[in-house]
Motif scaffolding. Structure first.
Motif, mmCIF file in Angstrom:
data_model
loop_
_atom_site.group_PDB
_atom_site.id
_atom_site.type_symbol
_atom_site.label_atom_id
_atom_site.label_comp_id
_atom_site.label_asym_id
_atom_site.label_seq_id
_atom_site.Cartn_x
_atom_site.Cartn_y
_atom_site.Cartn_z
ATOM 1 N N GLU A 26 77.180 28.978 -48.814
ATOM 2 C CA GLU A 26 77.181 29.745 -49.988
ATOM 3 C C GLU A 26 77.643 31.105 -49.475
ATOM 4 O O GLU A 26 77.560 31.606 -48.446
ATOM 5 C CB GLU A 26 75.999 29.900 -50.099
ATOM 6 C CG GLU A 26 75.014 28.665 -50.898
ATOM 7 C CD GLU A 26 73.694 28.953 -51.276
ATOM 8 O OE1 GLU A 26 73.264 30.215 -51.399
ATOM 9 O OE2 GLU A 26 73.106 28.005 -51.651
ATOM 10 N N ALA A 27 78.499 31.848 -50.235
ATOM 11 C CA ALA A 27 79.178 33.134 -50.029
ATOM 12 C C ALA A 27 78.746 34.125 -51.179
ATOM 13 O O ALA A 27 78.999 33.751 -52.365
ATOM 14 C CB ALA A 27 80.546 33.078 -49.654
ATOM 15 N N TYR A 28 78.530 35.448 -50.839
ATOM 16 C CA TYR A 28 78.317 36.214 -52.011
ATOM 17 C C TYR A 28 79.149 37.730 -51.551
ATOM 18 O O TYR A 28 79.106 37.938 -50.407
ATOM 19 C CB TYR A 28 76.872 36.606 -52.165
ATOM 20 C CG TYR A 28 76.156 35.568 -52.542
ATOM 21 C CD1 TYR A 28 76.100 35.040 -54.014
ATOM 22 C CD2 TYR A 28 75.638 34.648 -51.712
ATOM 23 C CE1 TYR A 28 75.388 34.014 -54.241
ATOM 24 C CE2 TYR A 28 74.482 33.468 -52.105
ATOM 25 C CZ TYR A 28 74.864 33.167 -53.427
ATOM 26 O OH TYR A 28 73.986 32.103 -54.008
ATOM 27 N N SER A 29 79.745 38.467 -52.440
ATOM 28 C CA SER A 29 80.232 39.858 -52.177
ATOM 29 C C SER A 29 79.298 40.905 -52.647
ATOM 30 O O SER A 29 78.555 40.706 -53.755
ATOM 31 C CB SER A 29 81.453 40.021 -52.777
ATOM 32 O OG SER A 29 81.513 39.687 -54.148
ATOM 33 N N PHE A 30 79.314 42.008 -51.871
ATOM 34 C CA PHE A 30 78.513 43.112 -52.380
ATOM 35 C C PHE A 30 78.759 44.480 -51.829
ATOM 36 O O PHE A 30 79.096 44.419 -50.428
ATOM 37 C CB PHE A 30 76.845 42.945 -51.765
ATOM 38 C CG PHE A 30 76.170 43.863 -52.230
ATOM 39 C CD1 PHE A 30 75.663 44.138 -53.578
ATOM 40 C CD2 PHE A 30 75.572 44.902 -51.215
ATOM 41 C CE1 PHE A 30 74.600 45.003 -53.938
ATOM 42 C CE2 PHE A 30 74.512 45.818 -51.569
ATOM 43 C CZ PHE A 30 74.083 45.773 -52.858
ATOM 44 N N ASN A 31 78.900 45.345 -52.520
ATOM 45 C CA ASN A 31 79.104 46.779 -52.208
ATOM 46 C C ASN A 31 78.307 47.659 -51.933
ATOM 47 O O ASN A 31 77.323 47.807 -52.875
ATOM 48 C CB ASN A 31 80.038 47.316 -53.434
ATOM 49 C CG ASN A 31 80.808 48.617 -52.927
ATOM 50 O OD1 ASN A 31 80.719 48.944 -51.690
ATOM 51 N ND2 ASN A 31 81.284 49.357 -53.777
ATOM 52 N N LEU A 32 77.865 47.985 -50.668
ATOM 53 C CA LEU A 32 76.697 48.541 -50.173
ATOM 54 C C LEU A 32 77.048 49.988 -50.229
ATOM 55 O O LEU A 32 77.638 50.416 -49.278
ATOM 56 C CB LEU A 32 76.377 48.118 -48.681
ATOM 57 C CG LEU A 32 75.302 48.746 -48.165
ATOM 58 C CD1 LEU A 32 73.997 48.616 -48.800
ATOM 59 C CD2 LEU A 32 74.916 48.649 -46.680
ATOM 60 N N THR A 33 76.390 50.671 -51.321
ATOM 61 C CA THR A 33 76.446 52.384 -51.521
ATOM 62 C C THR A 33 75.216 52.826 -51.119
ATOM 63 O O THR A 33 75.418 54.047 -50.771
ATOM 64 C CB THR A 33 76.789 52.548 -52.931
ATOM 65 O OG1 THR A 33 75.760 51.928 -53.773
ATOM 66 C CG2 THR A 33 78.065 51.910 -53.364
ATOM 67 N N ARG A 34 74.140 52.004 -50.840
ATOM 68 C CA ARG A 34 72.968 52.955 -50.220
ATOM 69 C C ARG A 34 72.689 52.170 -49.102
ATOM 70 O O ARG A 34 71.542 51.084 -49.268
ATOM 71 C CB ARG A 34 71.924 52.968 -51.503
ATOM 72 C CG ARG A 34 72.450 54.157 -52.468
ATOM 73 C CD ARG A 34 71.691 54.254 -53.731
ATOM 74 N NE ARG A 34 70.446 54.756 -53.130
ATOM 75 C CZ ARG A 34 69.243 55.287 -53.699
ATOM 76 N NH1 ARG A 34 69.332 55.019 -55.073
ATOM 77 N NH2 ARG A 34 68.389 56.049 -53.167
ATOM 78 N N PRO A 35 72.850 52.530 -47.976
ATOM 79 C CA PRO A 35 72.416 51.518 -46.838
ATOM 80 C C PRO A 35 70.632 51.607 -46.735
ATOM 81 O O PRO A 35 70.313 52.809 -47.140
ATOM 82 C CB PRO A 35 72.850 51.999 -45.506
ATOM 83 C CG PRO A 35 74.326 52.799 -45.908
ATOM 84 C CD PRO A 35 73.793 53.277 -47.522
ATOM 85 N N PRO A 36 70.253 50.726 -45.946
ATOM 86 C CA PRO A 36 70.809 49.624 -45.207
ATOM 87 C C PRO A 36 70.909 48.323 -45.968
ATOM 88 O O PRO A 36 70.184 48.594 -46.951
ATOM 89 C CB PRO A 36 69.900 49.597 -43.886
ATOM 90 C CG PRO A 36 68.278 49.768 -44.486
ATOM 91 C CD PRO A 36 68.590 51.174 -45.588
ATOM 92 N N LEU A 37 71.427 47.589 -45.306
ATOM 93 C CA LEU A 37 71.604 46.192 -45.798
ATOM 94 C C LEU A 37 70.551 45.158 -45.049
ATOM 95 O O LEU A 37 70.949 45.318 -43.713
ATOM 96 C CB LEU A 37 72.974 45.581 -46.029
ATOM 97 C CG LEU A 37 73.201 43.837 -46.012
ATOM 98 C CD1 LEU A 37 72.663 43.628 -47.539
ATOM 99 C CD2 LEU A 37 74.436 43.451 -45.850
#
Length: 212
Positions: A103-114
């Motif tokens: 499974e794969a997902y994209s995400f734009n992290l603008t407020r770390p952390p992940l």
């Protein structure tokens, strides 16, 4: 009977009729005395399909060669810990079974952390071994052995969406340790591709961020 008593008796009879009528009054339609007043669960809450409010976007996994199969690990579990308050926002949580799937997902992290945490439940193999007892008359006995399948593995990869470069990874089996609970931490802003892959495992995955 005197004339003064008749109005009094009539008033008493009228009062009895009014009280009797009040005791037989019906409740308005749709109202039940046994109703708890609780709010029924929504379809999403009762479906048991996991939690994904849409922050993670399904994506195509990064093309890679098939890795070689390594020896199966031994099982090792952490002891239970006391839960603490969570300052982060959960953007994905799901328990999935992996059978040579990804499974794969994209995400734009603008407020770390992940933060990605996962608990792995590998397929367990049970075998019986015939041996001789070391006590008494040395009778033949059957010993039951239980261990993870040699084909059980799980892998999490965090990539740069633009270049495909691996920024963080961890897993279970296939070169990774046999710990069944792990945590990946990414502390930088970025546009990421998250990949979850595995075989003969059931995994509870939770993804959290600093904010959305």
């Amino acid at each position: 009977m005197s004339g003064g008593h008749i109005p009094f008796i009539a008033a008493v009879v009228l009062l009895v009729i009014i009280l009797a009528s009040a005791g037989c009054a019906e409740l308005p339609p749709g109202v039940s005395t046994g109703q708890s007043g609780g709010i029924p669960p929504t379809e999403e809450q009762s479906s048991g399909q996991g939690y994904n409010p849409g922050y993670l976007t399904p994506a195509t996994p990064y093309p890679t060669a098939t890795p070689d199969v390594l020896a199966a690990p031994t099982l090792n579990r952490f002891s239970d810990t006391v839960p603490t308050s969570d300052p982060y926002v959960t953007i994905y949580q799901k328990k999935s079974k992996f059978e040579q799937t990804i499974e794969a997902y994209s995400f734009n992290l603008t407020r770390p952390p992940l933060i990605i945490e996962f608990n792995v439940e590998p397929k367990m193999i049970t075998r019986e071994k015939h041996t001789t007892s070391s006590y008494g008359d040395k009778d033949e006995i059957v010993v039951t052995q239980r261990y993870p399948s040699e084909d059980a593995w799980f892998r999490v990869i965090v990539r740069d969406s633009a270049t495909g470069k691996i920024l963080a990874e961890d897993g279970f089996g296939k070169g990774f340790s046999a710990d069944t609970h792990k945590r990946i931490f990414v502390g930088r802003y970025g546009d990421y591709l998250l990949e979850f892959s595995g075989n003969e495992v059931t995994v509870d995955i939770q993804v959290r961020v600093g904010g959305v």
